[in-house]
Design a protein around this motif. Structure first.
Motif, PDB file in Angstrom:
ATOM      1  N   ASP A   1       0.835  -1.226   0.000  1.00 60.90           N
ATOM      2  CA  ASP A   1       0.000   0.000   0.000  1.00 60.90           C
ATOM      3  C   ASP A   1       0.859   1.261   0.000  1.00 60.90           C
ATOM      4  OD1 ASP A   1      -2.385  -1.363   0.027  1.00 60.90           O
ATOM      5  OD2 ASP A   1      -2.634  -1.281   2.201  1.00 60.90           O
ATOM      6  N   CYS A   2       2.106   1.152   0.444  1.00 60.51           N
ATOM      7  CA  CYS A   2       2.980   2.329   0.507  1.00 60.51           C
ATOM      8  C   CYS A   2       3.470   2.661  -0.896  1.00 60.51           C
ATOM      9  CB  CYS A   2       4.168   2.061   1.438  1.00 60.51           C
ATOM     10  SG  CYS A   2       5.339   3.431   1.458  1.00 60.51           S
ATOM     11  N   VAL A   3       3.195   3.891  -1.333  1.00 58.67           N
ATOM     12  CA  VAL A   3       3.606   4.304  -2.683  1.00 58.67           C
ATOM     13  C   VAL A   3       4.864   5.186  -2.627  1.00 58.67           C
ATOM     14  CG1 VAL A   3       1.280   4.104  -3.646  1.00 58.67           C
ATOM     15  CG2 VAL A   3       2.009   6.284  -2.661  1.00 58.67           C
ATOM     16  N   HIS A   4       5.510   5.207  -1.470  1.00 59.56           N
ATOM     17  CA  HIS A   4       6.793   5.904  -1.285  1.00 59.56           C
ATOM     18  C   HIS A   4       6.710   7.409  -1.527  1.00 59.56           C
ATOM     19  CE1 HIS A   4       7.969   1.779  -1.360  1.00 59.56           C
ATOM     20  NE2 HIS A   4       7.864   1.648  -2.661  1.00 59.56           N
ATOM     21  N   CYS A   5       5.549   8.011  -1.299  1.00 61.31           N
ATOM     22  CA  CYS A   5       5.386   9.435  -1.617  1.00 61.31           C
ATOM     23  C   CYS A   5       6.129  10.337  -0.632  1.00 61.31           C
ATOM     24  CB  CYS A   5       3.905   9.798  -1.623  1.00 61.31           C
ATOM     25  SG  CYS A   5       3.104   9.601  -0.012  1.00 61.31           S
ATOM     26  N   GLY A   6       6.304   9.881   0.605  1.00 61.46           N
ATOM     27  CA  GLY A   6       7.053  10.668   1.594  1.00 61.46           C
ATOM     28  C   GLY A   6       6.230  11.710   2.340  1.00 61.46           C
ATOM     29  N   PHE A   7       4.918  11.725   2.146  1.00 57.95           N
ATOM     30  CA  PHE A   7       4.106  12.710   2.875  1.00 57.95           C
ATOM     31  C   PHE A   7       4.204  12.518   4.397  1.00 57.95           C
ATOM     32  CE2 PHE A   7       1.444  13.212  -1.111  1.00 57.95           C
ATOM     33  CZ  PHE A   7       1.832  14.527  -1.318  1.00 57.95           C
ATOM     34  N   CYS A   8       4.518  11.305   4.807  1.00 57.89           N
ATOM     35  CA  CYS A   8       4.568  11.014   6.242  1.00 57.89           C
ATOM     36  C   CYS A   8       5.860  11.526   6.895  1.00 57.89           C
ATOM     37  CB  CYS A   8       4.480   9.505   6.460  1.00 57.89           C
ATOM     38  SG  CYS A   8       5.706   8.590   5.500  1.00 57.89           S
TER      39      CYS A   8
ATOM     40  N   ILE B   1       9.231   0.725   6.416  1.00 58.91           N
ATOM     41  CA  ILE B   1       8.419  -0.184   5.585  1.00 58.91           C
ATOM     42  C   ILE B   1       9.336  -0.869   4.559  1.00 58.91           C
ATOM     43  CG2 ILE B   1       6.578  -0.270   3.841  1.00 58.91           C
ATOM     44  CD1 ILE B   1       5.174   1.978   5.475  1.00 58.91           C
TER      45      ILE B   1
ATOM     46  N   VAL C   1      -1.955   3.690   4.484  1.00 62.20           N
ATOM     47  CA  VAL C   1      -1.078   2.591   4.910  1.00 62.20           C
ATOM     48  C   VAL C   1      -1.316   2.299   6.393  1.00 62.20           C
ATOM     49  CG1 VAL C   1       1.339   1.937   5.326  1.00 62.20           C
ATOM     50  CG2 VAL C   1       0.693   3.041   3.181  1.00 62.20           C
TER      51      VAL C   1
ATOM     52  N   PRO D   1      -1.646   9.640   2.809  1.00 59.30           N
ATOM     53  CA  PRO D   1      -2.829   9.757   1.951  1.00 59.30           C
ATOM     54  C   PRO D   1      -3.255   8.413   1.358  1.00 59.30           C
ATOM     55  CG  PRO D   1      -0.886  10.599   0.813  1.00 59.30           C
ATOM     56  CD  PRO D   1      -0.432  10.170   2.166  1.00 59.30           C
ATOM     57  N   SER D   2      -2.398   7.388   1.465  1.00 56.00           N
ATOM     58  CA  SER D   2      -2.716   6.093   0.856  1.00 56.00           C
ATOM     59  C   SER D   2      -3.319   5.111   1.859  1.00 56.00           C
ATOM     60  CB  SER D   2      -1.454   5.472   0.249  1.00 56.00           C
ATOM     61  OG  SER D   2      -0.906   6.341  -0.698  1.00 56.00           O
TER      62      SER D   2
ATOM     63  N   ARG E   1       8.559   5.440   5.781  1.00 55.65           N
ATOM     64  CA  ARG E   1       8.823   4.849   4.462  1.00 55.65           C
ATOM     65  C   ARG E   1      10.044   3.935   4.510  1.00 55.65           C
ATOM     66  NH1 ARG E   1       9.882   9.225  -0.111  1.00 55.65           N
ATOM     67  NH2 ARG E   1      11.769   9.519   1.128  1.00 55.65           N
TER      68      ARG E   1
END
Ligand code: SF4
Ligand code: SF4
Length: 488
Positions: free
Chosen positions: A73-80, A101, A138, A135-136, A98
Motif C-alpha cells: 500500500d505504501c507508494v513511497h510518496c514521503g508525505f509522512c 516499511i 497505509v 494519503p494512501s 517509508r
C-alpha cells in the motif's frame, strides 16, 4: 529455520550497515522531505544502545510476518516524513515510516535481521503520526506491531537490554508488585535523596536508562482507591466498566477517582472490578504477543462478567490497545468474536462523555489550557475533537493549541525508558512548544505524557501546572477553585 550468525561482536564483513540497507532503497525517492538535513540533529541517533552483534536469517518467520499486502500500500510518496519524530530528529531515511516499511520489505525478501535493522525498528515510537499523514491509508500500526513481534520472538537482544526489559515487564503490568514499591519510593522522595543525588551529579553517573527511570518516577501522593461500584447521580444512563490500569492505579489513583466522579455525575453507574489487571498495552506495543494476548483474554473475561454496556479508559495507550483486541486475538477460536465485540464497546473517557452529552452543570474555570493530543488518542484512535469539546463546555476555560501538535512528546509507552536520548530531545522540543502557548495549565489524557513533559520542563528550569482531562472536568463539576489545579 533460524540461523544466528555470531554470538559476540559481529565481524565487520557480515554486518549490513544502515547506509548499506538504505543504499538499496526504493527507486526514485527524494533524499529529504520537509526536513532540512543541516538542521537534523543526529547526536541521539542510536545513542547508548546496547547491541547484540548477531544477525538472524531469515528476518521473519511464518507467524504473521509484516503483511506484503499492507507493505504494497505504501507508494513511497514521503508525505509522512515531516511528521515522523525520528525523521525530524535525524533526517535518516531508514528512521522514517517509508524507510521502515522498506526494511520490512527486504526482511521479507530474505535480508537478515541484524542490529542495524532492529535499531531502526526499535527507534520507532509507535506514535502513528505517519498513519494520520498518509494519503494512501497505509496501516503502519499493523505493520510495526507484526514486525516487533518478530523481533521479540527471534532476535537475541544483548544481556543488558534483556535485563532492563525484563525489569520493566516483570514490574509495570502488575499493580501488586508496583504497590510494594510505593513505600520505599515515598520515603526516597520525602527524604529529598533524589534532589541531593541530582545536585551532586550522581544520577548522571548511572546508566542512561536507569537515570531516566528515576527522573520519570511520578511524585507520589495519597492513594485514592475507586470503589467497585460508583452509583450514577440521578437517572442512570449507562452502566460502564472502568479500566483502572496497572501503573495508573498505583501512581495516578487521583486520576481514576476523578474519572469515576465525572462519569457518575453525568449519569453513569461506574463498575471498576477489583480483580482486573493490566490491559496488555505495554506488552502489545513492545511486540510481546503472547503476554498481551493473555492480558487481553483476562480483561475480556473480567468486563464481560461485570455486565457493562461499555468499557471506559482514561489512558490513551490502554484505550488504543483495547480497541485492537479483535486483531490481537484473531487466531483464537474461543476469543476471536468476543474480542471483536469487546473492542467495539471500548471508549475513551472524552469520547463517551461527548457521546452521552453533559448532564452535570460545569462551574466556571477561568484558565488558559494547552491541550496536548496524546499520540495514542489523536493518531491511533482519531480522537481529537471530543476532549476539546468536553473542555470548551467549561465556562471561562480557554483551550490553546500547541504548535507541532502532531509530533510525539517522546513518552510513547516505555520509549522514554528504553530510548532515553531521543525521547529527551523530543521532550525538550515539545516543552518549548507548550511554553509558547502561554497557557496556565497543560492538559492531556495520558499520564505518561505528563511525566515526560514535567521532566522536560524541569530540564529547562521551568514549571507549569499539569492535569489529566478527567481532573479538569471533575474540578468543573465540583465547582473547585482554579487554584486546585494550578497550585499543585
Ligand atoms: S509510528 Fe511515529 S516514529 Fe514510527 S514511523 Fe510512524 S511517525 Fe515515525
Ligand atoms: S507510508 Fe504513506 S505517506 Fe508514507 S511514504 Fe508510504 S504511502 Fe507515502
Amino acid at each position: 529455520m533460524t540461523e544466528q550468525k555470531g554470538s559476540g561482536p559481529e565481524p565487520a564483513h557480515e554486518r549490513a550497515s544502515a547506509t548499506q540497507i538504505g543504499a538499496r532503497g526504493p527507486e526514485g525517492l527524494p533524499d529529504e522531505v520537509g526536513v532540512d538535513p543541516g538542521q537534523a540533529d543526529r547526536a541521539t541517533e542510536g545513542a547508548g544502545r546496547p547491541e547484540a552483534g548477531v544477525a538472524v536469517l531469515p528476518a521473519f518467520d511464518d507467524h504473521h510476518p509484516p503483511s506484503q499486502e499492507l507493505i504494497d500500500d505504501c507508494v513511497h510518496c514521503g508525505f509522512c516524513l515531516p511528521t515522523c519524530p525520528t525523521y525530524v530528529l535525524w533526517g535518516e531515511e531508514m528512521d522514517s515510516p517509508r524507510g521502515r516499511i522498506y526494511l520490512m520489505e527486504i526482511g521479507r525478501q530474505g535480508e537478515a535481521m541484524n542490529d542495524e535493522m532492529v535499531r531502526h525498528f526499535d527507534q520507532c515510537l509507535g506514535c502513528m503520526a505517519c498513519v494520520t499523514a498518509c494519503p494512501s491509508g497505509v496501516q503502519y500500526g499493523k505493520l510495526i506491531e507484526a514486525t516487533r513481534q518478530q523481533v521479540e520472538r527471534r532476535y537475541p537482544r544483548s544481556r543488558p537490554d534483556r535485563a532492563f526489559r525484563a525489569l520493566i515487564f516483570r514490574l509495570f503490568p502488575y499493580p501488586r508488585r508496583l504497590r510494594l514499591l510505593r513505600g520505599p519510593l515515598r520515603l526516597y522522595q520525602r527524604s529529598h535523596l533524589g534532589t541531593l543525588a541530582r545536585r551532586a551529579g550522581l544520577l548522571d553517573r548511572l546508566p542512561k536508562r536507569l537515570s531516566a527511570m528515576e527522573r520519570l518516577t511520578p511524585a507520589l501522593g495519597r492513594l485514592e482507591p475507586v470503589p467497585e461500584v460508583t452509583p450514577a447521580t440521578g437517572t442512570r444512563r449507562r452502566r460502564v466498566g472502568m479500566l483502572t490500569g496497572c501503573v495508573q492505579r498505583v501512581f495516578f489513583s487521583e486520576v481514576n477517582a476523578a474519572t469515576a466522579r465525572v462519569l457518575a455525575a453525568d449519569g453513569c453507574e461506574v463498575v471498576a472490578p477489583a480483580g482486573q489487571g493490566c490491559c496488555g498495552a505495554l506488552s502489545l506495543h513492545a511486540g510481546r504477543e503472547a503476554e498481551a494476548q493473555s492480558f487481553a483474554r483476562a480483561a475480556i473475561d473480567t468486563f464481560d462478567a461485570a455486565g457493562v454496556d461499555q468499557v471506559v479508559v482514561n489512558a490513551a495507550g490502554c484505550g488504543s490497545a483495547m480497541k485492537e483486541y479483535g486483531h490481537l486475538l484473531r487466531d483464537d477460536v474461543t476469543y476471536a468474536d468476543r474480542a471483536k465485540a469487546f473492542s467495539e464497546r471500548v471508549r475513551d473517557l472524552s469520547e463517551l462523555l461527548v457521546e452521552l452529552g453533559p448532564v452535570a452543570p460545569r462551574h466556571p474555570l477561568p484558565i488558559k489550557v494547552a491541550w496536548h493530543d496524546a499520540c495514542h488518542l489523536g493518531h491511533a484512535q482519531g480522537i481529537r475533537a471530543q476532549p476539546r469539546t468536553a473542555l470548551r463546555a467549561i465556562p471561562g476555560l480557554e483551550v490553546r493549541e500547541i504548535p507541532e501538535a502532531e509530533i510525539c512528546c517522546g513518552s510513547a509507552g516505555i520509549y522514554n525508558l528504553v530510548e532515553p536520548e531521543p525521547a529527551a530531545e523530543l521532550g525538550d522540543r515539545k516543552a518549548a512548544n507548550v511554553l509558547a502557548t502561554g497557557a496556565d495549565l497543560l492538559v492531556t489524557s495520558n499520564p505518561g505524557c505528563l511525566l515526560q513533559l514535567r521532566n522536560a520542563l524541569e530540564r529547562r528550569g521551568e514549571r507549569l501546572a499539569m492535569a489529566h482531562v478527567a481532573e479538569v472536568l471533575d474540578a468543573a463539576v465540583r465547582g473547585a477553585q482554579p487554584g486546585s489545579l494550578l497550585d499543585r
